[in-house]
Design a protein around this motif. Structure first.
Motif, PDB file in Angstrom:
ATOM      1  N   GLN A  89       0.857  -1.187   0.000  1.00  0.00           N
ATOM      2  CA  GLN A  89       0.000   0.000   0.000  1.00  0.00           C
ATOM      3  C   GLN A  89       0.888   1.231   0.000  1.00  0.00           C
ATOM      4  N   ASN A  91       1.174   5.433   0.538  1.00  0.00           N
ATOM      5  CA  ASN A  91       0.488   6.608   1.079  1.00  0.00           C
ATOM      6  C   ASN A  91       1.258   7.889   0.730  1.00  0.00           C
ATOM      7  N   SER A  94      -2.572  10.074  -1.546  1.00  0.00           N
ATOM      8  CA  SER A  94      -3.743   9.295  -1.143  1.00  0.00           C
ATOM      9  C   SER A  94      -3.286   7.909  -0.679  1.00  0.00           C
ATOM     10  N   TRP A  95      -4.161   6.932  -0.812  1.00  0.00           N
ATOM     11  CA  TRP A  95      -3.823   5.590  -0.356  1.00  0.00           C
ATOM     12  C   TRP A  95      -4.324   4.578  -1.385  1.00  0.00           C
TER      13      TRP A  95
END
Lengths: 106, 124
Positions: A89, A91, A94-95
């Motif tokens: 993921q 960050n 955004s994510w």
């Protein structure tokens, strides 16, 4: 949007094996990369943040490396409780998550 | 210990709305942001938005800006996510998760604690 691509999508391994999962970002994300483990019916669990920092309580057999667009999660000696799906993921902007890598028993 | 406890599963009809709650405990409610994510079967999680528990300010992913509302009630350390105009594609497990303060330099923005998930099924 930043796209995250993991490989492989799945793998089969035995207890004690060394396992490596890769994650590629569609643009540089510096080191804003995290790894999660998810077991069926459970929420994801944070393993590593900022590309290489082990979250408190996570076994040291897990490690992360990489920067810019290419990252790696390594499990040095696979244990029975490690059979799960792993997600990267970002960050940085955004994510967004990768599509996951399922680690199955050989 | 840090806990995020979500409301139970729900079945809703197409076109209807759903509201999911996330009750937090074990830490200072205003010290962390709360995010909402969802995960469709066989897919990775998808970020929906966050709320600043101190101010109530929110940021919602562009894809959901006209359908998602996130609110909080500080007296009970609880955050809510409402999704409107549901379609079959909205069937998923919805999660709340905690991160550091988004606007703070050097804050950690990974998700270190998660709720248990709430299954929302859209069915006629």
């Amino acid at each position: 949007d930043i796209q995250m691509t993991q490989s492989p999508s799945s793998l089969s391994a035995s207890v004690g094996d060394r396992v490596t999962i890769t994650c590629r970002a569609s643009q540089t994300i510096i080191r804003y990369l995290n790894w999660y483990q998810q077991k069926p019916g459970r929420a994801p669990k944070l393993l590593i943040y900022a590309a290489s920092t082990l979250q408190t309580g996570v076994p040291s057999r897990f490690s992360g490396s990489g920067s810019e667009t290419d990252f790696t999660l390594t499990i040095s000696s696979l244990q029975p409780e490690d059979f799960a799906t792993y997600y990267c993921q970002q960050n940085y902007i955004s994510w967004t998550f990768g599509q996951g890598t399922k680690v199955e028993i050989k | 210990q840090v806990q995020l406890v979500q409301s139970g599963a729900d079945v809703v009809k197409p076109g209807a709305s759903v509201k999911v709650s996330c009750m937090t405990s074990g830490y200072t409610f205003t010290g962390y942001y709360i995010h909402w994510l969802r995960q469709a079967p066989g897919h990775g999680p998808e970020w929906l938005g966050w709320i600043n528990p101190t101010s109530g300010g929110t940021k919602i992913a562009q894809k959901f800006q006209d359908r998602v509302t996130v609110t909080r009630v500080t007296s009970v350390s609880t955050v809510y996510m409402e999704l409107t105009r549901l379609s079959y594609d909205d069937t998923a497990v919805y999660y709340c998760a905690r991160s550091g303060i988004v606007m703070m330099p050097s804050a950690r923005l990974d998700f270190d604690s998660w709720g248990q998930g709430t299954l929302v099924t859209v069915s006629s």
